[in-house]
Motif scaffolding. Structure first.
Motif, PDB file in Angstrom:
ATOM      1  N   TRP A 205       0.828  -1.209   0.000  1.00 44.25           N
ATOM      2  CA  TRP A 205       0.000   0.000   0.000  1.00 44.25           C
ATOM      3  C   TRP A 205       0.860   1.257   0.000  1.00 44.25           C
ATOM      4  O   TRP A 205       0.503   2.257  -0.627  1.00 44.25           O
TER       5      TRP A 205
ATOM      6  N   ARG B 117      -7.176   4.816   0.481  1.00 43.95           N
ATOM      7  CA  ARG B 117      -8.593   4.957   0.127  1.00 43.95           C
ATOM      8  C   ARG B 117      -8.935   6.409  -0.201  1.00 43.95           C
ATOM      9  O   ARG B 117      -9.730   6.692  -1.106  1.00 43.95           O
TER      10      ARG B 117
ATOM     11  N   TRP C  30      -6.932   7.256  -3.814  1.00 46.40           N
ATOM     12  CA  TRP C  30      -7.124   6.452  -5.023  1.00 46.40           C
ATOM     13  C   TRP C  30      -8.265   7.013  -5.866  1.00 46.40           C
ATOM     14  O   TRP C  30      -9.330   7.321  -5.347  1.00 46.40           O
TER      15      TRP C  30
ATOM     16  N   THR D 249     -11.505   7.429  -7.619  1.00 44.57           N
ATOM     17  CA  THR D 249     -12.767   6.675  -7.490  1.00 44.57           C
ATOM     18  C   THR D 249     -13.306   6.224  -8.830  1.00 44.57           C
ATOM     19  O   THR D 249     -14.099   5.282  -8.898  1.00 44.57           O
TER      20      THR D 249
END
Length: 451
Positions: A147, A212, A215, A217
């Motif tokens: 990540w 999250r 990133w 969408t």
């Protein structure tokens, strides 16, 4: 010449700003990392710190196997996707990497538990329990690495480093302080490993939240046609390279654990911990420059890559020299004052490891250049050759000189793989990654891609 050097290092563009931000994170994180090392050395003593060090070396090797070079692959794919404004394949490779890491971690943990069961008596109760809890670190650290690679590929260089570089050691240090002050448990290597696991879990959670948030969408849930087999073939050389590199670092500790007393391992661990501070400029600039090199390569800017490589090599070399000087003149006093007098004997090993760090800095970011331009197989070859070199030297040097011999084998190995990768970068990328690349324009042509 002075004017040309000033242009190379001018504070225009994103490079200097990113370096400063990353340096702030790395320096602060390194300070907490050193604090953790000091706390563990003082709380565990030389013998207990040696047991903890052997356990962490085993866990580090398992983590590299679980991560399988995917953080580098994800950084490259995401950085290229961002440069081309096409994120579909990057989303696929990240999802595939997550699944691969989890499955590989479960397999490694199961196999290691069986091996530990067969060797329970020989390992001893302390090492066995410490290793058992440490196995839970494997999927946590491997996922955090992947990540973080994705965040760096998105050009969020600071976000890709913050959880693991700063948050994890800071929380670990705080937990060590609280548990010691509370005095509710007898502090031993197993307790230290559990606290390290908690801090790593927190770092993973923060990495997930940052990824999250950043990133795109628009690509969530989309699929590309690229086969996972292509990613596996690209990741395999990187995984082998990283595995060999980590094996080089931790093989020395494991050999010491077999051939010497646990206290000797503890002394060497302190030398390694301090040498990580000295190599800070190398690790920092490698992390910062890799996604930039991938972006410039995708854009075909060979001259820009050469300028970046020279800046990186200068920063690495100057930084390492400055960090070495206090230990050259006052090393024994500093080690005794910070870690305790029983660890002042780490100085000889530390100075030898520092020499290896300087060689690493002089040759620059050749490893990042080769990985980010599709020449990962050359990196693998360099690490395999140097691993063979280490395997030949480490046992006799350790037998004769103890920890200093182990440090000598380690530094000679660093020089070996740096030389090979520097030559490969010159040959296959038409670029000089070392400090000797000042003013050297990229030769005509486009960097080759030998896969």
């Amino acid at each position: 010449m002075i004017g040309k050097l000033r242009n190379h290092l001018a504070p225009d563009g994103p490079f200097l700003r990113v370096v400063v931000a990353s340096a702030t994170l790395r320096v602060t994180g390194m300070a907490f990392g050193l604090l953790v090392g000091i706390q563990l050395a003082r709380l565990l003593g030389a013998e207990g710190y040696g047991v903890y060090g052997v356990a962490m070396s085993v866990i580090a090797l398992l983590t590299v196997a679980a991560e399988f070079g995917l953080s580098i692959l994800v950084t490259r794919e995401v950085a290229s996707a961002k440069a081309l404004n096409s994120f579909v394949s990057a989303g696929d490779v990240l999802a595939w990497a997550n699944k691969f890491v989890l499955l590989c971690s479960l397999a490694l943990i199961g196999g290691m538990l069986l091996l530990m069961g067969a060797m329970h008596v020989r390992l001893g109760q302390g090492l066995y329990r410490t290793l058992a809890y440490g196995l839970l670190l494997v999927p946590v650290v491997a996922l955090a690495s992947v990540w973080g690679g994705a965040l760096r590929g998105l050009q969020n260089i600071a976000g890709g480093q913050f959880p693991d570089v700063l948050l994890r050691p800071a929380l670990f240090s705080l937990l060590l302080l609280l548990v010691h002050q509370a005095g509710l448990v007898v502090f031993d290597p197993t307790i230290a490993m559990i606290l390290g696991l908690v801090s790593a879990g927190a770092a993973l959670l923060v990495s997930g939240l940052l990824l999250r948030r950043d990133w795109p969408t628009s690509v969530i849930g989309t699929r590309s046609v690229k086969s996972s087999g292509n990613w596996l073939r690209s990741a395999a050389p990187m995984a082998l390279s990283e595995g060999v590199r980590v094996l080089q670092a931790h093989l020395v500790i494991i050999v010491l654990g077999v051939m010497a007393a646990a206290s000797e391992v503890g002394l060497f661990r302190v030398a390694v911990s301090v040498s990580l501070l000295i190599t800070l400029p190398v690790s920092l600039l490698n992390v910062v420059s890799s996604p930039m090199l991938a972006k410039l390569h995708a854009e075909g800017d060979l001259a820009g890559m050469q300028r970046l490589l020279f800046r990186v090599s200068v920063g690495m070399t100057v930084g390492v020299i400055l960090l070495c000087l206090p230990f050259v003149f006052f090393g024994r006093e500093l080690l005794g004052f910070v870690f305790g007098q029983q660890f002042s004997g780490s100085l000889n090993s530390l100075l030898i490891l520092s020499a290896g760090a300087l060689v690493n800095a002089v040759f620059g970011a050749a490893i990042g250049l080769l990985n980010m331009t599709g020449h990962e197989k050359k990196v693998t070859r360099a690490f395999l050759v140097s691993l063979l070199f280490l395997a030949i030297m480490v046992v006799p040097l350790t037998l004769v000189y103890g920890g200093a011999g182990a440090a000598l084998a380690s530094s000679a190995t660093v020089a070996c793989w740096n030389w090979i990768m520097w030559k490969d970068a010159m040959k296959h990328c038409n670029l000089d990654a070392s400090i000797f690349g000042f003013g050297a324009p990229a030769r005509r042509g486009v960097a080759n891609v030998d896969r």
